[in-house]
Design a protein around this motif. Structure first.
Motif, mmCIF file in Angstrom:
data_model
loop_
_atom_site.group_PDB
_atom_site.id
_atom_site.type_symbol
_atom_site.label_atom_id
_atom_site.label_comp_id
_atom_site.label_asym_id
_atom_site.label_seq_id
_atom_site.Cartn_x
_atom_site.Cartn_y
_atom_site.Cartn_z
ATOM 1 N N ARG A 1 -15.110 -12.205 -10.779
ATOM 2 C CA ARG A 1 -15.089 -12.698 -9.400
ATOM 3 C C ARG A 1 -14.176 -11.834 -8.553
ATOM 4 N N THR A 2 -14.714 -11.270 -7.505
ATOM 5 C CA THR A 2 -13.899 -10.382 -6.669
ATOM 6 C C THR A 2 -13.872 -10.815 -5.219
ATOM 7 N N SER A 3 -14.362 -11.994 -4.913
ATOM 8 C CA SER A 3 -14.425 -12.379 -3.504
ATOM 9 C C SER A 3 -13.913 -13.790 -3.245
ATOM 10 N N LEU B 1 -7.043 -5.916 -4.246
ATOM 11 C CA LEU B 1 -6.107 -5.140 -3.426
ATOM 12 C C LEU B 1 -6.674 -3.757 -3.111
ATOM 13 N N LEU B 2 -7.322 -3.147 -4.075
ATOM 14 C CA LEU B 2 -7.952 -1.845 -3.818
ATOM 15 C C LEU B 2 -9.021 -1.960 -2.740
ATOM 16 N N VAL C 1 -5.510 -1.339 2.134
ATOM 17 C CA VAL C 1 -4.357 -1.512 3.017
ATOM 18 C C VAL C 1 -3.159 -0.711 2.526
ATOM 19 N N HIS C 2 -2.938 -0.684 1.223
ATOM 20 C CA HIS C 2 -1.717 -0.118 0.656
ATOM 21 C C HIS C 2 -1.952 1.256 0.033
ATOM 22 N N THR C 3 -0.950 2.115 0.162
ATOM 23 C CA THR C 3 -0.999 3.424 -0.474
ATOM 24 C C THR C 3 -0.825 3.295 -1.981
ATOM 25 N N TRP C 4 0.044 2.376 -2.394
ATOM 26 C CA TRP C 4 0.311 2.148 -3.818
ATOM 27 C C TRP C 4 0.287 0.664 -4.130
ATOM 28 N N ALA D 1 -6.207 2.170 -1.757
ATOM 29 C CA ALA D 1 -7.090 2.728 -0.716
ATOM 30 C C ALA D 1 -7.747 4.018 -1.172
ATOM 31 N N SER D 2 -8.244 4.020 -2.406
ATOM 32 C CA SER D 2 -8.808 5.235 -2.977
ATOM 33 C C SER D 2 -10.073 4.915 -3.755
#
Length: 186
Positions: free
Chosen positions: A2-4, A71-72, A76-79, A138-139
């Motif tokens: 589940r991802t949503s 989170l990916l 939003v976040h670089t790390w 964010a990659s």
């Protein structure tokens, strides 16, 4: 997987997010939660502590992969700094950006920064510690890495440290497309 289910909202505009799973049954949850909140506040870092399993029919570590995946996908976040809830901040004055830079994370091709588990290194069973690691956020390359990690780890579900050995076996032949390399000792 589940991802949503829910999209976390962050109060702090940060380049790093600390993510963790702290469910009932972990003896250190209260200590970790208090220290993680203090650390995140000190360094203006976003914090996401999941308190329930998102995949109740699977081992708890699958929730780890789901949280990171969410989170990916937010981009939003670089790390993303994953910490198991039994982790301690031994140097709370050191910012996460400093940890990343000192481990070589300022190089754009680096996707994953982690450390070795010495007891797993000797017998080659699980030498990568997945209890604390940084994953570039964010990659698209990080999304591929995480997807392959999850798919690869399924074959080790009976192993007590399945996600660790799954990641180790995935990285061993350098199967991940893109510019990846083995973990950096932190």
């Amino acid at each position: 997987i589940r991802t949503s289910v829910a999209r976390p909202a962050f109060a702090v505009a940060s380049t790093t997010v600390i993510a963790s799973l702290c469910t009932r049954g972990f003896s250190c949850t209260d200590v970790f939660t208090a220290s993680a909140r203090a650390y995140a506040s000190r360094h203006a870092t976003d914090l996401l502590i999941q308190t329930v399993l998102l995949e109740p029919g699977l081992p708890g570590a699958y929730t780890k992969l789901v949280i990171i995946w969410r989170l990916l996908r937010m981009r939003v976040h670089t790390w993303i700094w994953w910490l198991d809830c039994d982790a301690l901040f031994l140097a709370p004055n050191v910012a996460p950006q400093t940890l990343v830079a000192e481990a070589g994370g300022d190089v754009q091709s680096v996707l994953l920064l982690g450390s070795y588990e010495i007891w797993g290194w000797f017998n080659k069973s699980h030498p990568i510690n997945t209890g604390s690691f940084f994953l570039r956020g964010a990659s698209a390359a990080s999304e591929r890495l995480l997807g392959q990690w999850g798919a690869h780890a399924l074959q080790y579900r009976t192993h007590a440290l399945w996600e660790q050995i799954g990641l180790y076996r995935l990285l061993l032949p350098e199967d991940v497309p893109g510019h990846t390399r083995g973990p950096v000792l932190m």
